[in-house]
Design a protein around this motif. Structure first.
Motif, short mmCIF file in Angstrom:
data_model
loop_
_atom_site.label_atom_id
_atom_site.label_comp_id
_atom_site.label_asym_id
_atom_site.label_seq_id
_atom_site.Cartn_x
_atom_site.Cartn_y
_atom_site.Cartn_z
N ARG A 165 -16.33 -3.49 21.49
CA ARG A 165 -16.90 -4.64 22.19
C ARG A 165 -18.01 -5.27 21.34
O ARG A 165 -18.76 -4.59 20.65
N ALA A 166 -18.10 -6.58 21.43
CA ALA A 166 -19.13 -7.29 20.67
C ALA A 166 -20.52 -6.89 21.18
O ALA A 166 -20.73 -6.65 22.36
N GLY A 167 -21.46 -6.85 20.26
CA GLY A 167 -22.83 -6.52 20.64
C GLY A 167 -23.36 -5.36 19.83
O GLY A 167 -22.59 -4.57 19.28
N PRO A 168 -24.67 -5.24 19.72
CA PRO A 168 -25.27 -4.16 18.93
C PRO A 168 -24.83 -2.79 19.43
O PRO A 168 -24.62 -2.58 20.64
N VAL A 169 -24.70 -1.86 18.49
CA VAL A 169 -24.28 -0.49 18.81
C VAL A 169 -25.49 0.43 18.70
O VAL A 169 -26.28 0.33 17.76
N VAL A 170 -25.61 1.34 19.65
CA VAL A 170 -26.66 2.35 19.64
C VAL A 170 -26.00 3.73 19.55
O VAL A 170 -25.04 4.01 20.27
N LEU A 171 -26.49 4.57 18.65
CA LEU A 171 -26.02 5.95 18.54
C LEU A 171 -26.99 6.84 19.28
O LEU A 171 -28.21 6.78 19.06
N TYR A 172 -26.46 7.68 20.17
CA TYR A 172 -27.30 8.54 21.01
C TYR A 172 -27.00 10.00 20.69
O TYR A 172 -25.83 10.42 20.71
N PHE A 173 -28.06 10.77 20.39
CA PHE A 173 -27.88 12.16 20.01
C PHE A 173 -28.83 13.05 20.82
O PHE A 173 -29.94 12.66 21.16
N ARG A 174 -28.32 14.24 21.10
CA ARG A 174 -29.16 15.30 21.68
C ARG A 174 -28.88 16.59 20.94
O ARG A 174 -27.71 16.95 20.73
N PHE B 277 -17.04 6.34 12.84
CA PHE B 277 -16.26 6.00 14.02
C PHE B 277 -16.51 4.55 14.43
O PHE B 277 -15.57 3.79 14.70
N VAL B 278 -17.75 4.14 14.46
CA VAL B 278 -18.10 2.76 14.82
C VAL B 278 -17.48 1.79 13.82
O VAL B 278 -16.93 0.75 14.20
N THR B 279 -17.56 2.12 12.54
CA THR B 279 -17.00 1.25 11.50
C THR B 279 -15.49 1.14 11.66
O THR B 279 -14.91 0.04 11.51
N ALA B 280 -14.82 2.25 11.95
CA ALA B 280 -13.36 2.25 12.10
C ALA B 280 -12.92 1.36 13.25
O ALA B 280 -11.81 0.81 13.23
N LEU B 281 -13.76 1.19 14.26
CA LEU B 281 -13.42 0.34 15.39
C LEU B 281 -13.90 -1.10 15.22
O LEU B 281 -13.85 -1.89 16.16
N GLY B 282 -14.36 -1.42 14.01
CA GLY B 282 -14.75 -2.80 13.72
C GLY B 282 -16.19 -3.12 13.99
O GLY B 282 -16.57 -4.29 13.99
N GLY B 283 -17.02 -2.11 14.24
CA GLY B 283 -18.43 -2.35 14.48
C GLY B 283 -19.26 -2.11 13.22
O GLY B 283 -18.74 -1.74 12.18
N ASP B 284 -20.56 -2.32 13.34
CA ASP B 284 -21.47 -2.11 12.23
C ASP B 284 -22.02 -0.69 12.31
O ASP B 284 -23.10 -0.46 12.86
N GLY B 285 -21.26 0.25 11.76
CA GLY B 285 -21.68 1.65 11.82
C GLY B 285 -22.94 1.92 11.03
O GLY B 285 -23.83 2.67 11.48
N ALA B 286 -23.05 1.30 9.85
CA ALA B 286 -24.22 1.55 8.99
C ALA B 286 -25.49 1.00 9.61
O ALA B 286 -26.58 1.58 9.46
N GLY B 287 -25.38 -0.13 10.31
CA GLY B 287 -26.58 -0.76 10.85
C GLY B 287 -26.90 -0.36 12.28
O GLY B 287 -27.84 -0.90 12.88
N ALA B 288 -26.11 0.57 12.87
CA ALA B 288 -26.32 0.95 14.26
C ALA B 288 -27.66 1.68 14.42
O ALA B 288 -28.02 2.52 13.59
N ALA B 289 -28.39 1.33 15.45
CA ALA B 289 -29.66 2.01 15.74
C ALA B 289 -29.38 3.43 16.19
O ALA B 289 -28.37 3.72 16.82
N CYS B 290 -30.29 4.33 15.88
CA CYS B 290 -30.10 5.75 16.18
C CYS B 290 -31.25 6.24 17.05
O CYS B 290 -32.42 6.08 16.70
#
Length: 454
Positions: A2-11, A24-37
């Motif tokens: 889905r369009a829109g910024p991606v957030v990576l959530y970790f615990r 994974f984000v990149t493979a689905l067409g998102g900006d994996g490198a620029g995703a906030a963590c």
């Protein structure tokens, strides 16, 4: 994605999969490198507060975590976050194989053949709501190439779900609904309005998952189908729309739609359902005499040809706050569609007769009811009486068992006693015989020793 910024959530340990999550984000067409963590350590709320702030500002479109458990037991524990995800329409997903969304020829045929290994990741992803709201065009295209019958795909999903052993998939019905909704949404996005697969999916929704505006949706579909020109699909849609109009008490529209479907049924390949719908609508409009005569003729014709009725709708709507007369008419509209004979209509027509007691319609109904065979009038089922009958039959079946066992035991004892008696008698007889022989031998010996005899 889905369009829109991606957030990576970790615990905790899931942070070790950060590179995998970005890929994974990149493979689905998102900006994996620029995703906030964001890392949630359970103590410092900075990461959680940052996520909340980003969502409130509309700066989050997708939240990805390597662990579904982290999403459920960590991220969504917060009521504020759950509400924001709902309000902002944010997608949450754990990691899955992106190839799942673009299956090849063999994978799609494995799905069609009902192979659990092919269905499991798909049904689990749908159950966890991590595959998005709509199937991507790549998935829909491959699926429709094998079969554009969405109901058949839904059936296969349910069948496989029954055989699966998964902590996420526990309901065949829900699995079928998840797949149908997901694929239908994808078709609506990816296919042109006049595509046969999309038209079929829209009809499937009217049949199986009616919404509040089902009649309006039916009217719109009929307009598109009349322009499309597929006779089989149009005939089916006419029947479905007529049945939905009967549910809503739209008698005139139901009859007109059913009559439009009747010419199609001159072809033996089309199921004969239109006449039933038309008669139900006529009864709803108050044409009691002609409707009852038509039903009698219909049942007689079906008996002679050994044909049977079948359902038009796969799911019916429920209604509340209807007056009794209207409720009975709608119940009749449903009953007429699938009744095999007049006995199925006796009860609702009796109630209709009582509600129209002082009208001419009541006289016609009384005549029709009087003409029915007594066997057609079945008393209401008394559950307590049935339970009592069952209990009595059960007790009667169980009570003779001990007596029968006892009689067998007694007979065995008698047989043993008789056998023992016969053995004793034989022994006594043998002793007597032996004694007699001994006596005879003694007598003979005595006669030989007697003196004076030469």
């Amino acid at each position: 994605m889905r369009a829109g910024p991606v957030v990576l959530y970790f615990r905790g340990a899931s942070l070790a999969r950060e590179a995998e999550a970005r890929a994974f984000v990149t493979a689905l067409g998102g900006d994996g490198a620029g995703a906030a963590c964001f890392v949630d350590d359970g103590e410092d709320n900075t990461a959680r507060d940052a996520i909340v702030g980003s969502m409130r500002s509309g700066a989050v479109g997708v939240i990805v975590s390597p662990s579904y458990q982290d999403l459920v037991y960590g991220f969504f524990v917060d009521e504020t976050i759950r509400q924001l995800v709902k309000d902002r329409d944010v997608v949450a997903a754990d990691l899955f194989d992106p190839a799942l969304l673009s299956p090849d020829f063999d994978q799609v045929h494995d799905l069609w053949d009902g192979k659990v290994a092919a269905w499991e990741p798909l049904l689990e992803g749908l159950a966890k709501s991590v595959l998005g709201d709509a199937a991507p065009a790549s998935f829909c295209e491959e699926l429709m190439a094998v079969s554009d019958d969405l109901a058949a795909w839904s059936q296969r999903a349910g069948d496989v779900a029954r055989r699966m052993r998964s902590e996420y998939v526990y309901s065949a019905l829900r699995s079928a609904e998840h797949l149908t909704t997901w694929v239908r949404n994808g078709l609506l996005i990816s296919l042109p309005a006049d595509d046969p697969a999309l038209l079929s999916a829209r009809l499937d929704a009217l049949e199986r998952r009616p919404v509040w505006e089902v009649v309006e949706h039916g009217r719109a579909l009929l307009i598109d189908l009349r322009a499309h020109g597929d006779p089989a699909l149009l005939h089916r849609a006419l029947l479905v729309h007529a049945a939905r109009c009967l549910e809503e008490g739209l008698w005139a529209e139901a009859e007109a739609t059913a009559e439009e479907a009747r010419p199609f049924e001159r072809d033996p390949a089309f199921p004969r359902r239109a006449e039933r719908l038309s008669l139900a609508a006529r009864l709803g409009r108050g044409e009691i005499t002609s409707a009852l005569a038509g039903l009698d003729a219909l049942f007689l014709a079906e008996r002679s040809t050994q044909s049977t009725a079948g359902p038009v709708l796969h799911a019916k709507r429920s209604f509340v706050e209807l007056d009794e007369y209207e409720a009975v008419l709608r119940e009749l509209g449903l009953s007429i569609q699938a009744a095999r004979d007049s006995s199925k209509l006796v009860e609702p027509l009796t109630r209709l007769c009582e509600l129209t007691r002082r009208s001419a319609d009541a006289d016609q109904l009384r005549k029709w009811l009087a003409a029915q065979k007594p066997a057609a009038v079945k008393p209401p089922l008394d559950l307590w009486a049935e339970y009592g009958r069952f209990a009595r039959e059960r007790d009667a079946a169980q009570t003779p068992a001990p007596k029968k066992a006892a009689s067998k035991k007694t007979a065995a004892k008698k047989a043993a006693s008789k056998k023992a008696g016969s053995k004793q008698a034989a022994a006594k007889k043998a002793v007597a015989k032996k004694a007699a022989a001994k006596k005879a031998a003694s007598k003979k010996l005595a006669s030989k020793k007697r003196p004076g005899k030469t």
